[in-house]
Design a protein around this motif. Structure first.
Motif, PDB file in Angstrom:
ATOM      1  N   LYS A 228       0.833  -1.205   0.000  1.00 29.61           N
ATOM      2  CA  LYS A 228       0.000   0.000   0.000  1.00 29.61           C
ATOM      3  C   LYS A 228       0.863   1.248   0.000  1.00 29.61           C
ATOM      4  CE  LYS A 228      -2.182   1.095   3.836  1.00 29.61           C
ATOM      5  NZ  LYS A 228      -3.225   1.154   4.883  1.00 29.61           N
ATOM      6  N   TYR A 229       1.949   1.217   0.752  1.00 27.18           N
ATOM      7  CA  TYR A 229       2.788   2.396   0.897  1.00 27.18           C
ATOM      8  C   TYR A 229       3.686   2.615  -0.314  1.00 27.18           C
ATOM      9  CZ  TYR A 229       0.791   1.999   5.443  1.00 27.18           C
ATOM     10  OH  TYR A 229      -0.127   1.898   6.458  1.00 27.18           O
ATOM     11  N   LEU A 230       3.998   1.558  -1.026  1.00 30.18           N
ATOM     12  CA  LEU A 230       4.688   1.720  -2.301  1.00 30.18           C
ATOM     13  C   LEU A 230       3.797   2.489  -3.275  1.00 30.18           C
ATOM     14  CD1 LEU A 230       6.217  -1.846  -2.859  1.00 30.18           C
ATOM     15  CD2 LEU A 230       7.336   0.167  -1.894  1.00 30.18           C
ATOM     16  N   ILE A 231       2.526   2.182  -3.260  1.00 33.91           N
ATOM     17  CA  ILE A 231       1.576   2.852  -4.160  1.00 33.91           C
ATOM     18  C   ILE A 231       1.354   4.299  -3.742  1.00 33.91           C
ATOM     19  CG2 ILE A 231      -0.830   2.840  -4.949  1.00 33.91           C
ATOM     20  CD1 ILE A 231      -0.719  -0.241  -4.685  1.00 33.91           C
ATOM     21  N   ILE A 232       1.298   4.546  -2.443  1.00 35.56           N
ATOM     22  CA  ILE A 232       1.013   5.888  -1.924  1.00 35.56           C
ATOM     23  C   ILE A 232       2.192   6.856  -2.107  1.00 35.56           C
ATOM     24  CG2 ILE A 232       0.765   7.136   0.275  1.00 35.56           C
ATOM     25  CD1 ILE A 232      -1.204   4.981   1.144  1.00 35.56           C
ATOM     26  N   ALA A 233       3.420   6.362  -1.947  1.00 31.68           N
ATOM     27  CA  ALA A 233       4.587   7.248  -1.930  1.00 31.68           C
ATOM     28  C   ALA A 233       4.889   7.845  -3.300  1.00 31.68           C
ATOM     29  CB  ALA A 233       5.800   6.476  -1.415  1.00 31.68           C
ATOM     30  N   ASP A 234       5.498   9.039  -3.281  1.00 27.83           N
ATOM     31  CA  ASP A 234       5.942   9.709  -4.512  1.00 27.83           C
ATOM     32  C   ASP A 234       7.384   9.363  -4.856  1.00 27.83           C
ATOM     33  OD1 ASP A 234       3.597  11.502  -5.114  1.00 27.83           O
ATOM     34  OD2 ASP A 234       4.040  12.172  -3.076  1.00 27.83           O
ATOM     35  N   ILE A 235       8.172   9.044  -3.844  1.00 27.19           N
ATOM     36  CA  ILE A 235       9.582   8.694  -4.031  1.00 27.19           C
ATOM     37  C   ILE A 235       9.993   7.798  -2.873  1.00 27.19           C
ATOM     38  CG2 ILE A 235      10.467  10.706  -2.748  1.00 27.19           C
ATOM     39  CD1 ILE A 235      12.713  10.896  -4.879  1.00 27.19           C
ATOM     40  N   MET A 236      11.001   6.958  -3.093  1.00 23.71           N
ATOM     41  CA  MET A 236      11.444   6.057  -2.038  1.00 23.71           C
ATOM     42  C   MET A 236      12.931   6.195  -1.788  1.00 23.71           C
ATOM     43  SD  MET A 236      10.975   1.936  -1.602  1.00 23.71           S
ATOM     44  CE  MET A 236      12.180   1.518  -2.840  1.00 23.71           C
ATOM     45  N   ILE A 237      13.316   6.066  -0.505  1.00 23.36           N
ATOM     46  CA  ILE A 237      14.718   5.978  -0.095  1.00 23.36           C
ATOM     47  C   ILE A 237      14.967   4.543   0.340  1.00 23.36           C
ATOM     48  CG2 ILE A 237      16.511   6.863   1.438  1.00 23.36           C
ATOM     49  CD1 ILE A 237      14.541   9.244   2.019  1.00 23.36           C
ATOM     50  N   SER A 238      16.074   3.952  -0.132  1.00 29.83           N
ATOM     51  CA  SER A 238      16.394   2.591   0.280  1.00 29.83           C
ATOM     52  C   SER A 238      17.898   2.364   0.153  1.00 29.83           C
ATOM     53  CB  SER A 238      15.593   1.573  -0.541  1.00 29.83           C
ATOM     54  OG  SER A 238      15.721   0.280   0.000  1.00 29.83           O
ATOM     55  N   ASP A 239      18.299   1.111  -0.094  1.00 23.68           N
ATOM     56  CA  ASP A 239      19.714   0.753  -0.210  1.00 23.68           C
ATOM     57  C   ASP A 239      19.798  -0.479  -1.108  1.00 23.68           C
ATOM     58  OD1 ASP A 239      18.771  -1.137   1.819  1.00 23.68           O
ATOM     59  OD2 ASP A 239      19.169   0.452   3.259  1.00 23.68           O
ATOM     60  N   THR A 240      20.389  -1.560  -0.650  1.00 22.25           N
ATOM     61  CA  THR A 240      20.419  -2.781  -1.452  1.00 22.25           C
ATOM     62  C   THR A 240      19.266  -3.668  -1.000  1.00 22.25           C
ATOM     63  OG1 THR A 240      22.817  -2.597  -1.626  1.00 22.25           O
ATOM     64  CG2 THR A 240      21.843  -4.707  -2.239  1.00 22.25           C
ATOM     65  N   SER A 241      18.089  -3.363  -1.458  1.00 21.23           N
ATOM     66  CA  SER A 241      16.877  -4.070  -1.062  1.00 21.23           C
ATOM     67  C   SER A 241      16.054  -4.398  -2.298  1.00 21.23           C
ATOM     68  CB  SER A 241      16.043  -3.209  -0.107  1.00 21.23           C
ATOM     69  OG  SER A 241      14.777  -3.779   0.129  1.00 21.23           O
ATOM     70  N   SER A 242      15.390  -5.540  -2.274  1.00 24.90           N
ATOM     71  CA  SER A 242      14.543  -5.916  -3.410  1.00 24.90           C
ATOM     72  C   SER A 242      13.355  -4.980  -3.557  1.00 24.90           C
ATOM     73  CB  SER A 242      14.043  -7.356  -3.246  1.00 24.90           C
ATOM     74  OG  SER A 242      13.204  -7.481  -2.122  1.00 24.90           O
ATOM     75  N   VAL A 243      13.012  -4.265  -2.499  1.00 27.33           N
ATOM     76  CA  VAL A 243      11.873  -3.352  -2.568  1.00 27.33           C
ATOM     77  C   VAL A 243      12.140  -2.206  -3.545  1.00 27.33           C
ATOM     78  CG1 VAL A 243      12.478  -1.737  -0.704  1.00 27.33           C
ATOM     79  CG2 VAL A 243      10.076  -2.327  -1.097  1.00 27.33           C
ATOM     80  N   VAL A 244      13.410  -1.938  -3.839  1.00 32.38           N
ATOM     81  CA  VAL A 244      13.759  -0.923  -4.843  1.00 32.38           C
ATOM     82  C   VAL A 244      13.104  -1.261  -6.177  1.00 32.38           C
ATOM     83  CG1 VAL A 244      15.657  -0.003  -6.240  1.00 32.38           C
ATOM     84  CG2 VAL A 244      15.920  -0.212  -3.756  1.00 32.38           C
ATOM     85  N   PHE A 245      13.207  -2.517  -6.573  1.00 30.02           N
ATOM     86  CA  PHE A 245      12.657  -2.930  -7.862  1.00 30.02           C
ATOM     87  C   PHE A 245      11.132  -2.954  -7.832  1.00 30.02           C
ATOM     88  CE2 PHE A 245      16.986  -4.466  -7.801  1.00 30.02           C
ATOM     89  CZ  PHE A 245      17.447  -4.075  -9.043  1.00 30.02           C
ATOM     90  N   GLU A 246      10.564  -3.319  -6.691  1.00 32.59           N
ATOM     91  CA  GLU A 246       9.106  -3.282  -6.575  1.00 32.59           C
ATOM     92  C   GLU A 246       8.592  -1.860  -6.762  1.00 32.59           C
ATOM     93  OE1 GLU A 246       7.393  -5.415  -3.254  1.00 32.59           O
ATOM     94  OE2 GLU A 246       9.176  -6.666  -3.090  1.00 32.59           O
ATOM     95  N   PHE A 247       9.305  -0.898  -6.200  1.00 33.84           N
ATOM     96  CA  PHE A 247       8.888   0.500  -6.318  1.00 33.84           C
ATOM     97  C   PHE A 247       9.112   1.026  -7.736  1.00 33.84           C
ATOM     98  CE2 PHE A 247       9.151   5.113  -5.578  1.00 33.84           C
ATOM     99  CZ  PHE A 247       8.021   5.305  -4.791  1.00 33.84           C
ATOM    100  N   LEU A 248      10.233   0.658  -8.335  1.00 35.63           N
ATOM    101  CA  LEU A 248      10.515   1.087  -9.707  1.00 35.63           C
ATOM    102  C   LEU A 248       9.422   0.666 -10.677  1.00 35.63           C
ATOM    103  CD1 LEU A 248      14.322   0.399 -10.268  1.00 35.63           C
ATOM    104  CD2 LEU A 248      13.210   2.622 -10.164  1.00 35.63           C
ATOM    105  N   LEU A 249       8.842  -0.505 -10.412  1.00 39.84           N
ATOM    106  CA  LEU A 249       7.809  -1.012 -11.310  1.00 39.84           C
ATOM    107  C   LEU A 249       6.557  -0.147 -11.309  1.00 39.84           C
ATOM    108  CD1 LEU A 249       8.161  -4.838 -10.642  1.00 39.84           C
ATOM    109  CD2 LEU A 249       9.017  -3.535 -12.592  1.00 39.84           C
TER     110      LEU A 249
END
Length: 343
Positions: A228-249
């Motif tokens: 839900k929060y991936l959909i809500i956010a305008d931009i994401m901060i992360s590091d070496t995490s698979s969630v980076v690719f989920e957000f990019l999609l």
């Protein structure tokens, strides 16, 4: 046809839930397996489930759906790897552990690499279907837009930032970005959502909760499901995490801190003091949009919300052609490891 939904960690629920929906629609029988430590978090308590591997053994599955790395070789059923992330650069993502009969891949990047490994080992098959977890991107987007508007209104925020670091001690940005997260809260009108991995250290969780308590525009999220929060956010901060690719999609910009394999589809920084500047630059200019589109095509080009359905259809056809395996043949050392863990 009988299915086992095989859970080892809380993240498995969000991956298997869309598959469970398809199984329900098709009126297939299924059972959840999970360790006792997950019982309090398990969202489907009214459904058939067990913490006893002997119950699964007696159930005699036709199919076992696994988003983790291991599954007992002696269980009956087609053992299907459905994956728990999209971070192909992480150590172990393409490691073949010989527990699975079938790999259902998310997109061409993964399909190509697993097919190369298939040629080498010759004891599993690979079929590209898309990833069940991401069906929500197409099917549930609109319901979260209202929540986003409410959050922005309540916090008088112009943008929403999601901070979602990995838990791995050697890779996480969490110890290094505490000051910069506070600077963002103090000097912008952005709302900052902090979502930690289930396995993040208790010390860091406590430190960031303390920070969130000091600022009205920081929320430390306790919910397990990040989608839900991936959909809500305008931009994401992360590091070496698979969630980076989920957000990019979702075709939105990302900032990473010291990613071990940065790509030109997002902004990677090696100095924490650059965070605020790069957040503003990427929100305003979005310099990586073209390369991001290429990543989407390679990692997960499916935007129809039907990956879970495809996965079950592929399994149906596979079993029609190949039958149901009674067990996997494993090297002695791996058999010993599995027997010690589950029996």
């Amino acid at each position: 046809m009988k299915f086992t939904l095989f859970c080892e960690n809380p993240y498995a629920f969000a991956i298997l839930a869309p598959l469970r929906n398809v199984l329900t629609q098709k009126e297939y029988d299924f059972i959840w397996f999970l360790p006792e430590k997950l019982l309090t978090e398990f969202p489907f308590k009214e459904e058939k489930h067990t913490t006893d591997i002997h119950v699964i053994d007696a159930y005699k599955s036709d199919v076992i759906l696994v988003p983790g790395n291991e599954v007992p070789h002696y269980l009956r059923g087609l053992k299907v790897q459905v994956f728990h992330g999209l971070a192909g650069e992480k150590k172990g993502h393409f490691r073949i552990r010989h527990y699975f009969d079938l790999y259902l891949t998310q997109g061409p990047y993964f399909t190509k690499k697993f097919n190369e490994l298939r040629k080498k080992y010759k004891d599993f098959d690979v079929i590209e279907t898309g990833w069940s977890k991401l069906d929500i991107y197409s099917n549930n987007k609109s319901e979260f837009h209202k929540e986003k508007d409410i959050l922005k209104s309540n916090h008088k925020a112009d943008k929403i930032i999601l901070y979602a670091p990995t838990f791995s001690p050697s890779l996480t940005s969490a110890p290094f970005l505490k000051k910069e997260i506070q600077n963002l809260a103090e000097n912008t009108k952005h709302l900052i959502l902090i979502k930690f991995h289930d396995l993040m250290s208790d010390k860091l969780i406590s430190q960031y909760k303390s920070i969130a308590n000091k600022y009205d525009n920081i929320i430390f999220l306790e919910e397990r499901n990040i989608l839900k929060y991936l959909i809500i956010a305008d931009i994401m901060i992360s590091d070496t995490s698979s969630v980076v690719f989920e957000f990019l999609l979702l075709n939105k910009p990302v900032i990473t801190y010291k990613s071990i394999k940065p790509k030109n589809a997002w902004e990677n920084i090696n100095e924490d003091k650059l965070l605020s500047e790069k957040i503003q630059y990427n929100l305003n200019e979005d310099p990586h949009a073209v390369q991001r589109a290429k990543i989407i095509e390679e990692y997960h080009p499916y935007n129809d919300g039907n990956s879970s359905l495809r996965m079950i259809q592929v399994i149906e056809n596979y079993i029609k052609e190949n039958g149901v395996p009674e067990r996997r043949n494993l090297p002695l050392l791996r058999r010993f490891k599995i027997n010690r863990k589950y029996k």
